[in-house]
Design an enzyme around this catalytic site. Structure first.
Site, PDB file in Angstrom:
ATOM      1  N   SER C  47       0.857  -1.177   0.000  1.00 17.02           N
ATOM      2  CA  SER C  47       0.000   0.000   0.000  1.00 17.02           C
ATOM      3  C   SER C  47       0.894   1.227   0.000  1.00 17.02           C
ATOM      4  CB  SER C  47      -0.910  -0.004   1.234  1.00 17.02           C
ATOM      5  OG  SER C  47      -1.833   1.069   1.139  1.00 17.02           O
ATOM      6  N   GLU C  48       0.611   2.154  -0.907  1.00 13.05           N
ATOM      7  CA  GLU C  48       1.547   3.246  -1.177  1.00 13.05           C
ATOM      8  C   GLU C  48       1.839   4.122   0.037  1.00 13.05           C
ATOM      9  OE1 GLU C  48      -0.782   4.914  -4.310  1.00 13.05           O
ATOM     10  OE2 GLU C  48      -1.665   6.456  -3.032  1.00 13.05           O
ATOM     11  N   ASN C  49       0.901   4.169   0.982  1.00 13.02           N
ATOM     12  CA  ASN C  49       1.139   5.004   2.154  1.00 13.02           C
ATOM     13  C   ASN C  49       2.234   4.436   3.064  1.00 13.02           C
ATOM     14  OD1 ASN C  49      -1.123   3.169   2.337  1.00 13.02           O
ATOM     15  ND2 ASN C  49      -1.499   3.920   4.401  1.00 13.02           N
ATOM     16  N   SER C  89       8.367   3.973   0.450  1.00 10.61           N
ATOM     17  CA  SER C  89       7.303   3.271  -0.265  1.00 10.61           C
ATOM     18  C   SER C  89       7.381   3.541  -1.767  1.00 10.61           C
ATOM     19  CB  SER C  89       5.947   3.731   0.274  1.00 10.61           C
ATOM     20  OG  SER C  89       4.908   3.034  -0.351  1.00 10.61           O
TER      21      SER C  89
ATOM     22  N   GLN D 103       2.695  11.629  -6.029  1.00 13.77           N
ATOM     23  CA  GLN D 103       2.966  11.345  -4.617  1.00 13.77           C
ATOM     24  C   GLN D 103       4.421  10.998  -4.302  1.00 13.77           C
ATOM     25  OE1 GLN D 103       1.213   8.390  -1.163  1.00 13.77           O
ATOM     26  NE2 GLN D 103      -0.098   8.887  -2.863  1.00 13.77           N
TER      27      GLN D 103
END
Lengths: 215, 226, 215, 226
Positions: C47-49, C89, D103
């Site tokens: 999960s990217e977080n 990440s 991001q």
């Protein structure tokens, strides 16, 4: 001439390290500075291999092979210290988070250039380690060194003749004769040890020395 | 099923071919995979490019690879220390090539190789001999040198604990170059003090996620006879 | 025409995820793929977080406000999972360490271009999140989407008309009609669902479709 | 003596002036310093540039800063989600400027600002609208975009545990942007669940070394009345 021994130079450097500083001490003579930092100051030592809060040397029999400082000596960790990897350690350094780095030097120039990793007479390729990162990274760079070479050649120069470690990086130089600041106008005397006069110190210095400023 | 445990050091390094580039974790003898290096030495892989912070001292570790003539080139920040006799001997004889890299540039070049970044501008070494031939740029009045990623075929790592998924936990300052090298090599091999069962490692203490690690070997499980 | 419902497309994607893979599932429809991965495969979800080894949704009353996935749903951690910061990440993602990413799309072009973050009709600036990093980072990029828009316009195009997420990044497209690979020669049919023929699927596809290869 | 503990949230943000750039940790409501944001909102600091992954939802957190008209510009990757009504309202009215950043580029730009790096080449966004106007380069056949460091005046962080030296330990996925923001801001302020005595944090679990953190406030110790 009045000459401090190396312990006394280290003691003098220690005086200029404020309470609460984050400090990296280079291998060799700079490492000795920690011995003279007054016990009523809290100083947090950084070791480039990945430690913040380096404590005293490990007691005999208590050494951990992994817990060494940059000079490969067995050390301990203070309460409040922590570990990180080498990329993080140098991000900390390069990112300007350390207040003070103390390094030795072969030569320092009046424009703040530092030469401390290679000479022109090296038989073997020298090791650079973290010197170049420390030189550009710390908020203040203190140099601790003899004022002249063993052959009595000056080490405070107009321009360095040895390969540079960094350009315009040195803040203050502590020698056995004096303390000098690097200023836009050149080396300015901060303190002359004992009975040393500006003329005496100038005589063993290639760069021009400016007298201590009143302002 | 994912199980990265191997039964022997020998097996762990068996496919490292002549001419491979091999990263070796460690700072001095802290966090260095001495048993994997010894397995590699016994295997006799030649013409290697070794990427490590140091070049080894006495007869141990990287020094033993240099002694046995297995190293073509070494990329490091601090090749010489008291006792680095084999590096000095091989270098003087012109038998090993050296690429000297400032320590922070070395670790960041390794990191970006693992992070898919094509290059970075660092102020370190600007205006020095170690920036010669490199692209430079002045940004907001400060000089920077463009540095490239440094990947490798294999990485030999040392950690304290692992699990079958290859998650790694280090001991104190033993992390040093190991976490970045794990990212930057095509095949990463970790020698660890102990392998625990899945779920026995505290996920908040894992430093190297298992995704970066291909093989783990417990150092106690087997010994390479000298 | 034979059309799979979205659950069945997700099930089809799940078939192509090998045992032992490291996988990132995009927000929305891609997230459903996990429900159909066979229990005898071990797949590690990213999960990217900042999570590797994302487990099932948190049980009611067991939610931890900090433990969410990229879609902000409360999740759990598998034994063997771990946490890291966002830069790590995305280093993992950008560095090519993930085997497969599954994303939705507005459009996919025959050269592998992906458009999945913005349209030309956006009233508000769209959110990009981690889509562009995932697109260029994963070893294989699977797209899961309807074959045509709600207005029956083709989404498999010669060239994307919407803003790109990444150039030449898509490996395989799973639609309600077929599975197609992006090849140097264009879209090649991997599988036609049910009774669908190449001609029928071509009729709702702008890009030219190549028949399934024998080799 | 080093003691970074402060007694109140109000005091912790008191010197954040109008026009400041302020990083705010968090990914959605995970690892976000909601109490520090509320103290900042009550203080009424205006014309801020907010750097964060999201723009807040409903009436909470960053959304409350947007609602109160305190934000001039927002730099983020994912401004819109279900419920991000205040961002949408302010943006539509032309009252807030947006810099949209992928991001991974956002977190790396923040990291390099803290790491003294002048720029990096990333493959992310190459050939897309988000690379327009930026320097690009093809390296070994792959296209890259040059991205610059993103520093800030202040960072508001959320962590689980701290000690008086500012060392931080996070909870699960609550790390997200906090560790990089701690490095990248001139003044970093952490709201934590609990402050322990020096030596009570496991040094192997510390994620953010205290050197990056200037102030810590325990969230239970004081409450900002709404």
């Amino acid at each position: 001439m009045y000459r401090l021994d190396s312990a006394d130079i280290a003691r003098r450097v220690a005086q200029d390290i404020p309470d609460g500083s984050y400090v990296n001490l280079g291998i060799g003579m700079p490492t000795k500075v920690a011995n003279f930092v007054s016990g009523d100051k809290q100083v947090i030592y950084h070791s480039e291999n990945g430690i913040l809060g380096v404590g005293p040397a490990a007691a005999p029999g208590e050494e951990n092979i992994n817990l060494i400082n940059a000079g490969k000596q067995y050390v301990t960790l203070l309460a409040g210290g922590c570990y990180f990897d080498n990329a993080e350690s140098f991000a900390m350094m390069r990112g300007g988070h350390l207040d003070i780095a103390v390094l030795g030097a072969f030569q320092v120039a009046e424009n703040g250039d530092l030469a401390n990793w290679a000479t022109n007479e090296d038989k073997f390729p020298p090791a650079v380690g973290g010197a170049m990162d420390l030189a550009i990274g710390a908020k203040k760079l203190f140099v601790i060194m003899r004022h002249t070479t063993a052959a009595n050649m000056p080490k405070l120069l107009r321009r360095c003749t040895y390969p540079l470690t960094g350009q315009a990086v040195v803040s203050r130089v502590f020698t056995d004769l004096a303390v000098l600041d690097v200023t836009p106008a050149g080396f300015r005397v901060v303190e002359l040890f004992g009975s040393n006069t500006l003329e005496e110190v100038q005589a063993v210095t290639e760069a021009r020395l400016l007298p201590a400023a009143e302002a | 099923m994912i199980d990265k445990r191997l039964g022997s050091l020998r097996e762990a390094v068996a496919d490292i071919p002549d001419g491979a580039s091999v990263m070796i974790g460690g700072f001095g003898n802290s966090g260095i995979p001495l048993r994997l290096i010894e397995a590699l030495r016994q295997q006799g892989t030649r013409d290697m490019t070794i990427i490590s912070n140091n070049a080894g001292v006495a007869e141990e570790g990287i020094a033993s690879l240099l002694r046995d003539g297995l190293v073509k080139k070494i990329v490091c920040s601090f090749p010489r220390s008291a006792g680095s006799v084999w590096f000095e001997k091989r270098f003087e004889a012109g038998e090993v090539e050296l690429e000297l890299v400032p320590q922070g540039t070395l670790s960041e070049r390794i990191r970006i190789a693992g992070a898919g970044i094509g290059g970075f501008f660092t102020p370190t070494a600007y205006g020095t001999a170690l920036a010669e031939g490199k692209e430079t740029r002045v940004i907001d009045g400060r000089g920077y040198v463009l540095e490239k990623p440094l990947p490798a075929d294999f990485a030999l790592l040392k950690a304290q604990l692992a699990d079958p998924w290859g998650n790694l936990i280090y001991d104190t300052a033993g992390r040093n170059f190991n976490p970045m090298m794990a990212m930057a090599a095509r095949v990463s091999i970790a020698e660890v003090h102990e392998i625990r069962e899945l779920g026995e490692l505290d996920p908040e203490r894992v430093v190297t996620p298992g995704i970066y690690v291909n093989r783990v070997v417990a150092q106690e499980a087997q010994h390479v006879p000298a």
